[in-house]
Design an enzyme around this catalytic site. Structure first.
Site, PDB file in Angstrom:
ATOM      1  N   ASN A   1      13.707   5.195 -17.108  1.00  0.00           N
ATOM      2  CA  ASN A   1      12.755   4.902 -15.966  1.00  0.00           C
ATOM      3  C   ASN A   1      13.291   3.711 -15.304  1.00  0.00           C
ATOM      4  O   ASN A   1      12.273   3.096 -14.619  1.00  0.00           O
ATOM      5  CB  ASN A   1      11.054   4.817 -16.562  1.00  0.00           C
ATOM      6  CG  ASN A   1      10.294   4.717 -15.104  1.00  0.00           C
ATOM      7  OD1 ASN A   1      10.682   4.927 -14.175  1.00  0.00           O
ATOM      8  ND2 ASN A   1       9.239   4.030 -15.288  1.00  0.00           N
TER       9      ASN A   1
ATOM     10  N   ILE B   1       2.512   9.432   0.727  1.00  0.00           N
ATOM     11  CA  ILE B   1       2.765   9.891  -0.632  1.00  0.00           C
ATOM     12  C   ILE B   1       1.195   9.757  -1.521  1.00  0.00           C
ATOM     13  O   ILE B   1       1.422  10.266  -2.609  1.00  0.00           O
ATOM     14  CB  ILE B   1       4.222   9.464  -1.150  1.00  0.00           C
ATOM     15  CG1 ILE B   1       5.084   9.581   0.051  1.00  0.00           C
ATOM     16  CG2 ILE B   1       4.266  10.061  -2.470  1.00  0.00           C
ATOM     17  CD1 ILE B   1       5.169  10.948   0.093  1.00  0.00           C
TER      18      ILE B   1
ATOM     19  N   GLU C   1      -6.134   5.415  -3.475  1.00  0.00           N
ATOM     20  CA  GLU C   1      -5.910   4.884  -4.811  1.00  0.00           C
ATOM     21  C   GLU C   1      -6.082   3.608  -5.102  1.00  0.00           C
ATOM     22  O   GLU C   1      -5.645   2.775  -5.955  1.00  0.00           O
ATOM     23  CB  GLU C   1      -4.582   5.310  -5.419  1.00  0.00           C
ATOM     24  CG  GLU C   1      -4.132   6.675  -4.980  1.00  0.00           C
ATOM     25  CD  GLU C   1      -2.606   7.171  -5.661  1.00  0.00           C
ATOM     26  OE1 GLU C   1      -2.056   6.274  -6.356  1.00  0.00           O
ATOM     27  OE2 GLU C   1      -2.125   8.267  -5.160  1.00  0.00           O
TER      28      GLU C   1
ATOM     29  N   TYR D   1      12.261  -1.731 -11.630  1.00  0.00           N
ATOM     30  CA  TYR D   1      13.300  -2.132 -10.842  1.00  0.00           C
ATOM     31  C   TYR D   1      12.844  -3.507 -10.155  1.00  0.00           C
ATOM     32  O   TYR D   1      11.596  -3.676 -10.247  1.00  0.00           O
ATOM     33  CB  TYR D   1      13.534  -1.182  -9.891  1.00  0.00           C
ATOM     34  CG  TYR D   1      12.289  -0.981  -8.957  1.00  0.00           C
ATOM     35  CD1 TYR D   1      12.097  -1.834  -7.829  1.00  0.00           C
ATOM     36  CD2 TYR D   1      11.484   0.008  -9.278  1.00  0.00           C
ATOM     37  CE1 TYR D   1      11.311  -1.746  -7.190  1.00  0.00           C
ATOM     38  CE2 TYR D   1      10.302   0.276  -8.225  1.00  0.00           C
ATOM     39  CZ  TYR D   1      10.052  -0.667  -7.277  1.00  0.00           C
ATOM     40  OH  TYR D   1       9.022  -0.338  -6.347  1.00  0.00           O
TER      41      TYR D   1
ATOM     42  N   TYR E   1       7.212  -3.817 -12.297  1.00  0.00           N
ATOM     43  CA  TYR E   1       7.229  -3.706 -14.016  1.00  0.00           C
ATOM     44  C   TYR E   1       5.893  -2.784 -14.054  1.00  0.00           C
ATOM     45  O   TYR E   1       5.030  -2.733 -13.366  1.00  0.00           O
ATOM     46  CB  TYR E   1       6.430  -4.918 -14.567  1.00  0.00           C
ATOM     47  CG  TYR E   1       7.616  -6.168 -14.326  1.00  0.00           C
ATOM     48  CD1 TYR E   1       9.062  -6.017 -13.964  1.00  0.00           C
ATOM     49  CD2 TYR E   1       6.988  -7.477 -14.722  1.00  0.00           C
ATOM     50  CE1 TYR E   1       9.649  -6.955 -13.669  1.00  0.00           C
ATOM     51  CE2 TYR E   1       7.978  -8.542 -14.436  1.00  0.00           C
ATOM     52  CZ  TYR E   1       9.318  -8.241 -14.170  1.00  0.00           C
ATOM     53  OH  TYR E   1      10.173  -9.357 -13.856  1.00  0.00           O
TER      54      TYR E   1
ATOM     55  N   HIS F   1       5.965  15.383  -5.137  1.00  0.00           N
ATOM     56  CA  HIS F   1       6.889  14.193  -4.617  1.00  0.00           C
ATOM     57  C   HIS F   1       7.706  14.084  -5.850  1.00  0.00           C
ATOM     58  O   HIS F   1       7.738  13.994  -7.011  1.00  0.00           O
ATOM     59  CB  HIS F   1       6.075  13.152  -4.340  1.00  0.00           C
ATOM     60  CG  HIS F   1       6.777  11.796  -4.211  1.00  0.00           C
ATOM     61  ND1 HIS F   1       7.593  11.788  -2.891  1.00  0.00           N
ATOM     62  CD2 HIS F   1       6.901  10.707  -4.537  1.00  0.00           C
ATOM     63  CE1 HIS F   1       8.033  10.598  -2.870  1.00  0.00           C
ATOM     64  NE2 HIS F   1       7.764  10.049  -4.023  1.00  0.00           N
TER      65      HIS F   1
ATOM     66  N   HIS G   1      10.423   0.353  -0.816  1.00  0.00           N
ATOM     67  CA  HIS G   1      10.364  -0.770  -1.503  1.00  0.00           C
ATOM     68  C   HIS G   1      11.106  -1.981  -1.035  1.00  0.00           C
ATOM     69  O   HIS G   1      11.530  -3.088  -1.509  1.00  0.00           O
ATOM     70  CB  HIS G   1      11.532  -0.429  -2.761  1.00  0.00           C
ATOM     71  CG  HIS G   1      11.036   0.715  -3.796  1.00  0.00           C
ATOM     72  ND1 HIS G   1      11.424   2.028  -3.488  1.00  0.00           N
ATOM     73  CD2 HIS G   1      10.183   0.659  -4.790  1.00  0.00           C
ATOM     74  CE1 HIS G   1      10.770   2.718  -4.488  1.00  0.00           C
ATOM     75  NE2 HIS G   1      10.042   1.851  -5.091  1.00  0.00           N
TER      76      HIS G   1
ATOM     77  N   CYS H   1       7.821   7.086  -0.711  1.00  0.00           N
ATOM     78  CA  CYS H   1       6.998   7.043  -1.651  1.00  0.00           C
ATOM     79  C   CYS H   1       5.783   6.352  -1.486  1.00  0.00           C
ATOM     80  O   CYS H   1       5.473   6.099  -0.581  1.00  0.00           O
ATOM     81  CB  CYS H   1       7.819   6.073  -2.846  1.00  0.00           C
ATOM     82  SG  CYS H   1       7.168   6.454  -4.516  1.00  0.00           S
TER      83      CYS H   1
END
Length: 768
Positions: A126, A447, A500, A528, A532, A658, A708, A740
């Site tokens: 991951n 997403i 969320e 990445y 974390y 997704h 990102h 995402c």
């Protein structure tokens, strides 16, 4: 004495110090000097920790501010032209390649607007690496302006009185894991090896000048299905890197899988030694030991670098003793199977874990003691007390009732084809869904997550600490949900999400509500950059005691007339982004999770939530690294576990899924039989990638902006992107969405990006 070693240590800090200073630097709150000083402090701490534990071979150059592969791209000047036209400091070039950069002009600086490089999964982990991007104009050289990072960090450790073994990704793996840039799509990166090798060799020479007598060169692609054209490169490449007094010795390392299919490529290399992963593939021992000459060492990867379970000292010692019998003590090294980058830093930080369960775990710091203890044991030192304590822990876990739930096992036995098949094929479902939702052409959605603001994190922590009542916390969450819903209505999204705000992480949130899981308070692992995660731990049979998401989804639907998506994380992703059990198969664990999620999906449907997204971004990640029966078996049970979760609904209930940051195969996704899928796409610049999905039978959304990155795409950029897709993909099947979830972004970026995205969708509705 048998020596001990590790292949790498987590760089994030026990309290996430690296994340904090890096994000502060991006926000302009600390200077570059502060950033670099914190990095130096973390490296020194890690080296001293390993030295104090008694590890004999300590790595250096395993630290990175973003990603170790990206570091090499900066070091070797593999920097696409779009990043070099701005006057950026080397560290800012690194971050721009990793996360993109968009900056307005000032009186003293020019405007910057550049997208990030593609990011993909590191093998089947991951962890995400930034893919090197090559072109015909790539000019390899040691980037002196950026500094010779491997050399500098070796010298840092040397100043502390610690002798380290530098770690560098090997030249063949570095090229093979890269890609051609969009202006050089006819380029095979491996063809650049002859140009690259002299520069790589000059780095090794600089390390030798600094005093590094041995270097760890990682060639992890040796566990993949390599074409003969790549296998054939190893002999000449490593012949060029050994046997010269101006160069250090090389230990060639590989991990994560079975090297036997590629043994012919490395069996005659004149390296000082090899490292192999015997946690993943213990049965490869005899074959790999047979390629060693009478001087080469064997680093035995026997302590799991990927999971958190204690090593069974008895079994591990027996395995190492087998190597000693064949090679002798002086040629055997006890090591971790891979870098410990993939494990949390220190179990001692966990103050709330059940003592019984905690006794079964070993984090990175504890794994230092494990390799040292095993090395001492096979060397004949008296470690009887440590062996006895370890045996007691292993026995405790094996016999514990915590790991077994008979009801779950009985239900597992009921799974058959009917339980994992929708009632009718997609075309029939589509007709029912069109009647029910009446969505426009180019329907827009996101997403799932929306920005997790500081206010959300503060209130979640207050609630967790008992400083905020359940009633007040629920009111706060409802307020945040309403904010997200009203925003989506305002900009004109078609299928909404609740945002969320109550969720800490897309896997941890579910793990905390499922039986069979344990979770940590400080078990952070780098995914990445500065992202974390805190993977939950599967400790026993998994079941769902009560509904997990229904309340928030129902509230969100109650305040809007637009369709509201229920948001779940799929069974394979729940498994892969946890630390799984190692005492039962992953198939069993995935199917148990599928059953638990089936209950949740059905409860959502009963409550009126009839668009349900079950994310499976890890499904490609879990794919066995080599073709064959293991891979086909995996694809069957992985898809089955998803269908078990999603097939118990009515035809008009629309199932979404997704996927992101992996090299995806449309056939793998097709097997899930989701009605709509969304796929990370914004950094894919190969037109052939769109073509691969042109015959995908169901509906699809190819992600249109990189979540990102802080940069904001314009409406025109969205239009251009969609136009390229529509040359290949039919308009009546195409959804418009980001790459995402938006959790890590700020509200200003989200508002502008989504507004531009929706306006682009409206443009195409008018056109079509």
């Amino acid at each position: 004495m048998v020596q001990s070693s590790i292949l790498g240590f987590p760089r994030i800090g026990g309290q996430r110090e690296l994340k904090k200073v890096t994000e502060s630097y991006w926000q302009g709150k600390v200077s570059v000097e502060d950033l670099l000083a914190k990095g130096k402090e973390l490296r020194a701490h890690n080296w001293k920790l390993q030295q104090a534990a008694g590890v004999d071979i300590i790595p250096s150059n395993d630290f990175s501010y973003y990603d170790q592969v990206l570091d090499l791209s900066l070091l070797f000047n593999v920097i696409p032209d779009r990043y070099t036209k701005f006057d950026l400091a080397p560290i800012d070039v690194l971050f721009a390649m990793g996360r993109g950069l968009q900056r307005k002009a000032t009186e003293t600086t020019a405007a910057v607007d550049v997208t990030a490089l593609e990011m993909v999964k590191w093998f089947d982990s991951n962890y995400h690496y930034v893919r090197p991007t090559f072109s015909h104009s790539t000019e390899f050289k040691l980037n002196q302006e950026a500094g010779l990072k491997p050399v500098n960090e070796f010298l840092e450790a040397k100043e502390l009185g610690i002798s380290t073994r530098p770690v560098v990704l090997g030249p063949i793996s570095y090229l093979f894991l890269g890609k051609a840039d969009k202006d050089s799509l006819d380029l095979d990166p491996i063809s650049l090896l002859d140009k690259f090798l002299p520069v790589y060799k000059s780095l090794l020479a600089e390390l030798k000048k600094a005093g590094a007598n041995q270097v760890q060169i990682d060639e992890p692609i040796l566990v993949l299905d390599l074409p003969e054209s790549v296998q054939s490169k190893y002999k000449a490449t490593f012949d060029a890197l050994v046997g010269d007094e101006s160069l250090p010795e090389i230990v060639l390392t590989t991990y994560f899988g079975d090297v036997r299919a590629n043994l012919s490529a490395i069996k005659d290399l004149s390296v000082a030694g090899f490292h192999f992963d015997f946690v993943r593939v213990p049965e490869q021992f005899d074959d790999v030991a047979a390629i060693l000459n009478d001087k080469q060492t064997l680093s035995v990867g026997i302590v799991d670098g990927r999971n958190i379970w204690k090593t069974d000292f008895s079994k591990a010692s027996n395995f190492v003793n087998k190597a000693i019998e064949k090679l002798g003590k002086e040629r055997v090294i006890v090591s971790t199977s891979s870098s410990l980058l993939h494990t949390p830093v220190d179990l001692n930080n966990e103050k709330k874990l059940d003592a019984t369960i905690k006794d079964w775990f070993s984090f990175a710091t504890q794994k230092l003691d494990e390799v040292v203890t095993i090395a001492k044991n096979v060397s004949g030192e008296d470690v009887a007390a440590l062996l006895a304590a370890n045996a007691a822990s292993i026995k405790s876990r094996k016999e514990s009732s915590i790991t077994t739930n008979p009801k779950v096992q009985e239900r597992l036995a009921t799974i058959d084809e009917s339980l994992s098949t929708r009632k009718v094929p997609f075309d029939d479902r589509l007709a029912a869904q069109k009647d029910k939702y009446n969505l426009p052409l180019f329907p827009t959605t996101t997403i799932g997550s929306f920005p997790q603001t500081k206010d959300i994190r503060i209130n979640r922590n207050k609630f967790a600490k008992g400083e905020l009542s359940a009633e007040d916390y629920e009111k706060f969450i409802e307020k945040e949900i309403e904010t997200v819903v009203r925003f989506q209505e305002e900009i004109g999204l078609d299928v909404l999400v609740h945002g969320e705000p109550e969720r800490n992480d897309m896997v941890q949130y579910f793990g905390e509500q499922l039986e069979g899981y344990a979770f940590t308070t400080g078990g952070w692992v780098q995914s990445y950059g500065s992202r974390y995660v805190r993977p939950p731990i599967v400790v026993g049979d998994v079941s769902r005691p009560k509904a997990m998401t229904v309340k928030e989804s129902v509230y969100a639907q109650s305040i809007t007339d637009k369709p509201m998506k229920g948001m779940l994380t799929g069974p394979v992703t729940c498994l892969r982004w946890s630390f799984p059990r190692d005492d039962v198969s992953q198939k069993v664990q995935a199917l148990q999770l599928g059953l638990a999620l089936r209950d949740e999906v059905q409860d959502l449907e009963k409550a009126g939530i009839t668009v349900i997204q079950v994310d499976e971004p890890a499904i490609r990640e879990g794919l066995p690294l080599r073709a064959g029966k293991e891979r086909s078996d995996y694809l069957n049970w992985a898809a089955q576990s998803f269908r078990v979760a999603t097939s118990g609904v009515e035809n008009s209930t629309q199932i979404h899924s997704h996927f992101c940051y992996s090299d995806l195969d449309p056939n793998h996704i097709k097997a899930l039989d989701a009605d709509v899928v969304s796929i990370e796409f914004s950094k894919k610049d190969d037109p052939n990638y769109i073509q691969e999905f042109s015959n995908y039978p169901n509906h699809i959304g190819l992600g249109l902006f990189d979540i990102h990155s802080p940069r904001i795409p314009s409406k025109e950029e969205f239009i251009t992107r969609i136009e390229e897709i529509l040359k290949v993909y039919p308009a009546n099947k195409f959804w418009v969405n980001p790459d995402c979830g938006l959790k890590t972004r700020g509200w200003t970026e989200v508002r502008e990006s989504l507004t531009n995205m929706v306006e682009a969708a409206k443009h195409f509705r008018g056109k079509y």
